[in-house]
Scaffold this motif. Structure first.
Motif, PDB file in Angstrom:
ATOM      1  N   ILE A   1       7.116  24.125  10.278  1.00 35.25           N
ATOM      2  CA  ILE A   1       6.326  25.170   9.855  1.00 35.25           C
ATOM      3  C   ILE A   1       5.760  26.088  10.823  1.00 35.25           C
ATOM      4  O   ILE A   1       6.180  27.371  10.865  1.00 35.25           O
ATOM      5  CB  ILE A   1       5.243  24.719   8.811  1.00 35.25           C
ATOM      6  CG1 ILE A   1       5.747  24.012   7.620  1.00 35.25           C
ATOM      7  CG2 ILE A   1       4.010  26.070   8.540  1.00 35.25           C
ATOM      8  CD1 ILE A   1       4.590  23.273   7.046  1.00 35.25           C
TER       9      ILE A   1
ATOM     10  N   VAL B   1       3.723  35.069   3.652  1.00 33.34           N
ATOM     11  CA  VAL B   1       3.960  33.893   4.174  1.00 33.34           C
ATOM     12  C   VAL B   1       5.035  33.232   3.401  1.00 33.34           C
ATOM     13  O   VAL B   1       5.895  32.477   3.794  1.00 33.34           O
ATOM     14  CB  VAL B   1       2.707  33.183   4.291  1.00 33.34           C
ATOM     15  CG1 VAL B   1       2.770  31.594   4.644  1.00 33.34           C
ATOM     16  CG2 VAL B   1       1.594  33.744   5.366  1.00 33.34           C
TER      17      VAL B   1
ATOM     18  N   LEU C   1       8.728  31.195   3.870  1.00 35.34           N
ATOM     19  CA  LEU C   1       8.865  29.838   3.636  1.00 35.34           C
ATOM     20  C   LEU C   1      10.203  29.645   2.577  1.00 35.34           C
ATOM     21  O   LEU C   1      11.261  28.907   2.615  1.00 35.34           O
ATOM     22  CB  LEU C   1       7.662  29.177   2.707  1.00 35.34           C
ATOM     23  CG  LEU C   1       6.661  28.957   3.604  1.00 35.34           C
ATOM     24  CD1 LEU C   1       5.539  28.474   2.723  1.00 35.34           C
ATOM     25  CD2 LEU C   1       6.718  28.085   4.525  1.00 35.34           C
TER      26      LEU C   1
ATOM     27  N   ALA D   1       0.674  29.057   5.661  1.00 33.10           N
ATOM     28  CA  ALA D   1       2.063  28.092   5.257  1.00 33.10           C
ATOM     29  C   ALA D   1       1.557  26.557   4.834  1.00 33.10           C
ATOM     30  O   ALA D   1       2.045  26.117   3.835  1.00 33.10           O
ATOM     31  CB  ALA D   1       3.117  28.371   6.337  1.00 33.10           C
TER      32      ALA D   1
ATOM     33  N   THR E   1       6.524  30.015  11.565  1.00 36.01           N
ATOM     34  CA  THR E   1       5.580  31.160  11.397  1.00 36.01           C
ATOM     35  C   THR E   1       5.279  31.498  12.801  1.00 36.01           C
ATOM     36  O   THR E   1       4.503  32.771  12.978  1.00 36.01           O
ATOM     37  CB  THR E   1       4.346  30.644  10.755  1.00 36.01           C
ATOM     38  OG1 THR E   1       4.031  29.376  11.586  1.00 36.01           O
ATOM     39  CG2 THR E   1       4.713  30.126   9.317  1.00 36.01           C
TER      40      THR E   1
END
Length: 140
Positions: free
Chosen positions: A76, A42, A46, A8, A80
């Motif tokens: 982030i 990924v 996002l 990411a 994740t």
């Protein structure tokens, strides 16, 4: 920490360095040396969290719509990897003082560690990462 975090950060940094902040998943995957399906997964995270958008059709791709100055590594990480550093404990023995308490003790310790990590990661933005990448590139 999961590889999704690294992918990411890589993807957003790459997008932030592009003049129009747009690229295909294939190009991002090539840059990160991973299969495009991993990158798409990924990028989907996002997109679902409002950091990028998809432009369909010819000339389409993924567009970084957030401000790189405002997207922190902590944000982030939360998208994740939140909870990824928690220890995996086997079944507990409720008849043992250690076995009956180990899971809760370790969970508390690692929750604290994750909070400290989050505070540290909050200091860095995608713009900071892009600047560091640029500085390292110029040093070569």
């Amino acid at each position: 920490m999961t590889s999704d975090f690294t992918l990411a950060v890589h993807s957003l940094t790459l997008l932030s360095l592009l003049p129009d902040r747009m690229s295909t998943s294939d190009a991002i995957a090539e840059s990160a040396c991973v299969h495009p399906v991993r990158i798409r997964r990924v990028l989907s995270l996002l997109r679902n969290n409002g950091l990028i958008q998809t432009k369909e059709g010819t000339g389409g791709g993924f567009i970084f719509t957030a401000d790189p100055k405002e997207v922190t590594l902590r944000a982030i990480f939360k998208i994740t990897s939140e909870g990824a550093i928690q220890p995996k404990c086997p079944n507990q023995n409720d008849q043992c003082v250690v076995g009956s308490n180990m899971k809760n003790v370790l969970f508390s310790i690692f929750s604290d560690a994750e909070n400290h990590l989050g505070q540290f990661l909050h200091q860095y933005t995608i713009e900071d990462v892009a600047s560091l990448v640029h500085m390292r590139h110029e040093a070569l």
